[in-house]
Design a protein around this motif. Structure first.
Motif, mmCIF file in Angstrom:
data_model
loop_
_atom_site.group_PDB
_atom_site.id
_atom_site.type_symbol
_atom_site.label_atom_id
_atom_site.label_comp_id
_atom_site.label_asym_id
_atom_site.label_seq_id
_atom_site.Cartn_x
_atom_site.Cartn_y
_atom_site.Cartn_z
ATOM 1 N N PRO D 1 0.830 -1.205 0.000
ATOM 2 C CA PRO D 1 0.000 0.000 0.000
ATOM 3 C C PRO D 1 0.865 1.256 0.000
ATOM 4 O O PRO D 1 2.025 1.222 0.340
ATOM 5 C CB PRO D 1 -0.767 -0.091 1.312
ATOM 6 N N GLU D 20 -4.472 4.912 3.723
ATOM 7 C CA GLU D 20 -3.694 3.884 3.058
ATOM 8 C C GLU D 20 -4.439 3.553 1.772
ATOM 9 O O GLU D 20 -5.650 3.325 1.807
ATOM 10 C CB GLU D 20 -3.696 2.660 3.990
ATOM 11 N N ILE D 21 -3.744 3.570 0.658
ATOM 12 C CA ILE D 21 -4.393 3.201 -0.603
ATOM 13 C C ILE D 21 -3.659 1.992 -1.171
ATOM 14 O O ILE D 21 -2.446 2.005 -1.332
ATOM 15 C CB ILE D 21 -4.387 4.359 -1.625
ATOM 16 N N VAL D 22 -4.435 0.930 -1.452
ATOM 17 C CA VAL D 22 -3.784 -0.337 -1.809
ATOM 18 C C VAL D 22 -3.583 -0.516 -3.302
ATOM 19 O O VAL D 22 -2.685 -1.233 -3.732
ATOM 20 C CB VAL D 22 -4.557 -1.564 -1.255
ATOM 21 N N ASP D 23 -4.445 0.116 -4.101
ATOM 22 C CA ASP D 23 -4.478 -0.241 -5.523
ATOM 23 C C ASP D 23 -3.896 0.852 -6.432
ATOM 24 O O ASP D 23 -4.388 1.106 -7.515
ATOM 25 C CB ASP D 23 -5.925 -0.541 -5.935
ATOM 26 N N VAL D 24 -2.823 1.496 -5.995
ATOM 27 C CA VAL D 24 -2.227 2.551 -6.834
ATOM 28 C C VAL D 24 -1.357 1.917 -7.910
ATOM 29 O O VAL D 24 -0.423 1.176 -7.589
ATOM 30 C CB VAL D 24 -1.366 3.511 -5.985
ATOM 31 N N PRO D 25 -1.665 2.177 -9.206
ATOM 32 C CA PRO D 25 -0.793 1.656 -10.251
ATOM 33 C C PRO D 25 0.588 2.305 -10.180
ATOM 34 O O PRO D 25 0.707 3.452 -9.739
ATOM 35 C CB PRO D 25 -1.501 2.048 -11.558
ATOM 36 N N THR D 26 1.606 1.572 -10.577
ATOM 37 C CA THR D 26 2.959 2.132 -10.579
ATOM 38 C C THR D 26 3.754 1.513 -11.703
ATOM 39 O O THR D 26 3.582 0.310 -11.971
ATOM 40 C CB THR D 26 3.655 1.927 -9.220
ATOM 41 N N LEU D 36 -6.409 10.341 -9.204
ATOM 42 C CA LEU D 36 -6.836 9.232 -8.349
ATOM 43 C C LEU D 36 -7.265 9.747 -6.968
ATOM 44 O O LEU D 36 -8.291 9.321 -6.417
ATOM 45 C CB LEU D 36 -5.665 8.250 -8.242
ATOM 46 N N ARG D 40 -11.230 9.943 -5.104
ATOM 47 C CA ARG D 40 -11.578 9.552 -3.726
ATOM 48 C C ARG D 40 -12.170 10.724 -2.963
ATOM 49 O O ARG D 40 -13.014 10.542 -2.092
ATOM 50 C CB ARG D 40 -10.345 9.052 -2.968
ATOM 51 N N ASP D 71 6.130 -0.297 -2.039
ATOM 52 C CA ASP D 71 5.245 -0.634 -0.932
ATOM 53 C C ASP D 71 5.629 0.177 0.306
ATOM 54 O O ASP D 71 6.804 0.242 0.684
ATOM 55 C CB ASP D 71 5.349 -2.136 -0.645
#
Lengths: 84, 146, 146, 84
Positions: D1, D20-26, D36, D40, D71
């Protein structure tokens, strides 16, 4: 009389911090006033070309500029300043 | 600004307090206080260590020259609120402050320029003298070079 | 100069002490300490009186940006000895100091230039924010204009 | 995250100081990262054109610049500064 104050190195050279001089001619150029002080305290010549005077708390360089002195006036010998 | 402007020059044989000069210029109309402190540096001159300084002043003329200095500063930076200078007399050991000055102003630029001008003019015009005292007991009168 | 250079940035919820920042930079190899104090001005905004400020900071990044700021200052004025900044967090009433900084240097010109640069760069780069609190209980986040 | 920190006005607008953001593309451009966050917290649009981000404590403007997020990395929303 005129009250002459000596500060810093000029007080060390003359050995006095203040003196009363009764026979100062007036008006007088600042150069002649300085010569008169030099006659009383020849060691002041160590400050020649570095010193200025203050007459009634106004700076005056050693020059032909004429000052008029009144009874009780204060003249100071001002070696190079080093305050701060 | 309804408040009166304060111009204060104090000569003192005691240690200087920065807080005192800052408090002397504080003003609720000002957002900036600029301060300068001059201290005695550890120094070696011709193999002798400087252990301290000795100051003397032509006291009444210090006040009259300071009045002129403040008029000059206020002419250049009219927004300056208060000016306070404390200067030591007598012995000042290495590391101690010999001069502390503070200037308050609504915004910082004027105060910062004013404080630089103020210390430069103090050194040039205010009748105060110092001699260096060396570890050999010898002394030497100083001269401001600027 | 054998002494190590000190760079100190402290965030504090308590009142700032000018003496503390000055003491933090004092050095027997320095003849000059330049100080800047930013205070909360009495102010009126749209008919409301400012009664105080509220500060917050991104604390770890304050330290990393301050490290960069000090490197920049020392690159421009290598003679600078020590740099100390104390900055308030939380509520600061009108008239109180929000920031106090001091810089020591052997001679005064470098320190005076460095302190001006330091406060300008602090306002531009250090992640700290304030909002004004009005007598009406309203608040407004500020923005440094320079 | 990824941990996102909100300061000053951005914290007021989102109502949170940290999330906490879990699905951030990188990798991701800083502009897409800002979009993004806007999705939210739509109220963040009040800061549009004034805000920058800080990624691992380095400022990055909202632009095509690409960042790689690991991470546990810290991203901060940085409204106009007003220290001093």
């Amino acid at each position: 009389p005129v009250f002459v104050l000596y500060f810093a190195k000029s007080a060390e050279l003359t050995g006095v911090r203040e003196e009363e001089i009764v026979d100062v001619p007036t008006p007088i150029s600042s150069r002649d006033l300085w010569r008169l002080l030099l006659q009383r305290h020849p060691r002041l010549s160590a400050l020649q070309d570095q010193v200025v005077l203050a007459v009634r708390q106004h700076y005056i360089s050693i020059s032909e500029q004429v000052v008029t002195l009144g009874d009780g006036d204060e003249v100071a010998v001002v070696p190079p300043l080093s305050g701060g | 600004m309804s408040e009166e402007q304060r111009d204060v020059f104090e000569l003192s044989h005691d240690r200087l307090s920065v807080q005192d000069v800052v408090d002397a210029v504080s003003s609720s109309s000002c957002g900036a206080i600029s301060v300068f402190i001059g201290t005695t540096r550890e120094d070696e001159v011709g193999g002798r260590m400087v252990v301290g300084l000795e100051y003397e002043a032509y006291e009444p003329m210090v006040q009259s020259e300071f009045t002129k200095l403040c008029a000059d500063v206020r002419g250049r930076w009219p927004s300056v609120a208060h000016i306070c200078v404390h200067h030591r007399l007598g012995s000042v050991s290495v590391g101690e402050a010999s001069v502390a000055m503070a200037i308050s102003s609504p915004h910082r630029h004027d105060g910062q320029r004013a404080i630089q001008h103020c210390i430069t003019q103090l050194k040039a015009n205010i009748p105060i003298w110092k001699k260096e005292v060396y570890d050999t007991q010898e002394t030497s009168w100083k001269e401001n070079s600027e």
